[in-house]
Design an enzyme around this catalytic site. Structure first.
Site: not given
Ligand code: NI
Length: 444
Positions: A256-257, A306, A310, A400
């Site tokens: 993620d991210d 995603h 955020h 991540h």
């Molecule tokens: Ni995230």
């Protein structure tokens, strides 16, 4: 497009704090100021009374020329169910190497005219009974955020304001604005209305024009993106043909991210190991690292949505939720040519309203059942052991790719999972067919 752009992302998943600021090429003084501003905002938020719920800081380039660069920082903070929105605009003078104060953008007469207009507006808002801050004081202290509309009009906002409403104090049309600005203000206006590309001047060290802007070169001996995808694609294809996750011990690794500075390195590691994986990318990162997103898609990795900045979406309006989803889908589609069908809500925060938004945007909600807290434990061995302790057939593992220590954990993690009989698959392969709006934390 900004060649040489990096993003600096700070995340506290448990406190729901997420800040992303740019690291702009060859503008260290501006970068330092932005980093300081973001850190100050976070520490204020942490010191605020009340229950911390969500803090989000994102950025936007609002003007670029040879003379000035303008960066807007936007914060949305939620505490004890109260939301505050703030904007800050930094106009950086490239030759003086410093940020200009708001009043430096105005001629003396223009500044006086603005003050008069703001105090008149303050009287009006007082008469209406709304709670307005001391605008005259704000104006004289210079805590104003100055930006420009597309037509060259002035937009004056209040910095660090503590109200729930929009922070725009005044909109001055282009005709008037022209007379109010100083020479520096005129530079800012031109930079905003007709922004130049922010390009690193050609020097011996500067990157060649086409390849990835990643600061770190690929470690692979064969970095050509045309050779790796073939291996990857065949790995993916055979996985699709042979893997039956009802019978086999399947596991889906998710990252993620990103994308970010370490994504290329991770893609090379996964490619060498013929290991499928799924990336839940943030729109603002895809816009900053489009080559990494493109490479991931070209090499057969699955890419999901995603959100753009955020936020905890359950604390945003439905309009904002849709905007976060569509802006990210557009960024991913532009970079990769594929529209995402999977969505991971930031912090895993979702409810029936968010699930309906996902459905409306053609997305299935993908959570996880294994979380090694890699954003917190910056140690490859800890991350690997934590995954191995929690994993079982059908698991979805949350990691991540913006954490270098997580990328360091991946080679051994893949080996250990395979030694224990696991087959790596993408989330799509793990779940089979999914319907928009459905929610999944692991394979059934
Ligand atoms: Ni995230």
């Amino acid at each position: 497009m900004i060649r040489g752009l990096q993003l600096d992302t700070v995340v506290d998943e448990s406190a729901q704090i997420h800040t992303t600021i740019p690291v702009l090429p060859q503008l260290p003084a501006l970068n330092d100021a932005l980093r300081d501003a973001a850190a100050t905002e976070v520490s204020h938020y942490q010191a605020d009374p009340g229950t911390p719920e969500d803090f989000n800081l994102s950025w936007q380039l609002v003007g670029v020329s040879d003379q000035v660069v303008g960066v807007l920082l936007r914060t949305v903070r939620t505490r004890s169910d109260v939301q505050r929105r703030e904007v800050m605009v930094s106009w950086f003078d490239r030759s003086a190497k410093r940020i200009l104060a708001a009043d430096e953008l105005f001629s003396p007469q223009g500044w006086a005219a603005l003050s008069t207009q703001l105090s008149r507006d303050l009287c009006v808002s007082r008469q209406r009974g709304s709670v307005a801050p001391p605008i005259q004081q704000v104006a004289t202290e210079g805590h104003l955020a100055v930006a420009f509309a597309g037509d060259g009009g002035l937009v004056v906002m209040e910095e660090n304001q503590n109200r729930r409403t929009t922070s725009t104090l005044a909109v001055i049309d282009a005709e008037n604005a022209r007379g109010w600005l100083s020479a520096a203000g005129q530079h800012a206006r031109v930079a905003a209305v007709a922004p130049q590309a922010l390009v690193v001047p050609k020097t011996a060290e500067s990157a060649p024009p086409t390849p990835s802007r990643s600061a770190k070169p690929l470690r692979s001996a064969k970095p050509s993106p045309t050779t790796v995808p073939e291996n990857k694609r065949s790995a993916q294809r055979s996985a699709k043909l042979k893997t039956d996750c009802h019978r086999s011990k399947c596991v889906a690794l998710t990252f993620d991210d990103g994308p970010g500075e370490d994504t290329n390195r991770l893609l090379t590691i996964l490619g060498k190991a013929h290991a499928p994986a799924t990336f839940f990318m943030m729109g603002q990162h895809v816009d900053a690292y489009p080559q990494e997103a493109k490479r991931a898609a070209a090499e057969g990795f699955e890419i999901g949505n995603h959100s753009y900045t955020h936020p905890d979406l359950t604390r945003r309006t439905t309009g904002e939720v849709d905007h976060e989803l569509t802006q990210t889908a557009a960024a991913i589609t532009k970079a990769t040519g594929h529209r995402p069908v999977l969505f991971r809500p930031p912090y895993g925060a979702h409810d029936a309203r968010i699930d309906r938004a996902a459905a409306r945007n053609g997305l299935s909600v993908v959570l996880w059942d294994v979380d090694p807290l890699d954003w917190k434990y910056r140690d490859p061995t800890t991350v690997r052991r934590s995954v191995m302790a929690g994993v079982r057939a059908g698991s979805i593992v949350l990691m991540h790719d913006i954490r270098p220590t997580t990328v360091d954990a991946v080679p051994k993690l893949i080996k250990q999972l395979r030694r224990d009989g696991y087959i790596l698959v993408t989330v799509g392969e793990l779940l089979g067919s999914v319907t928009p709006g459905s929610v999944h934390a692991r394979a059934r």
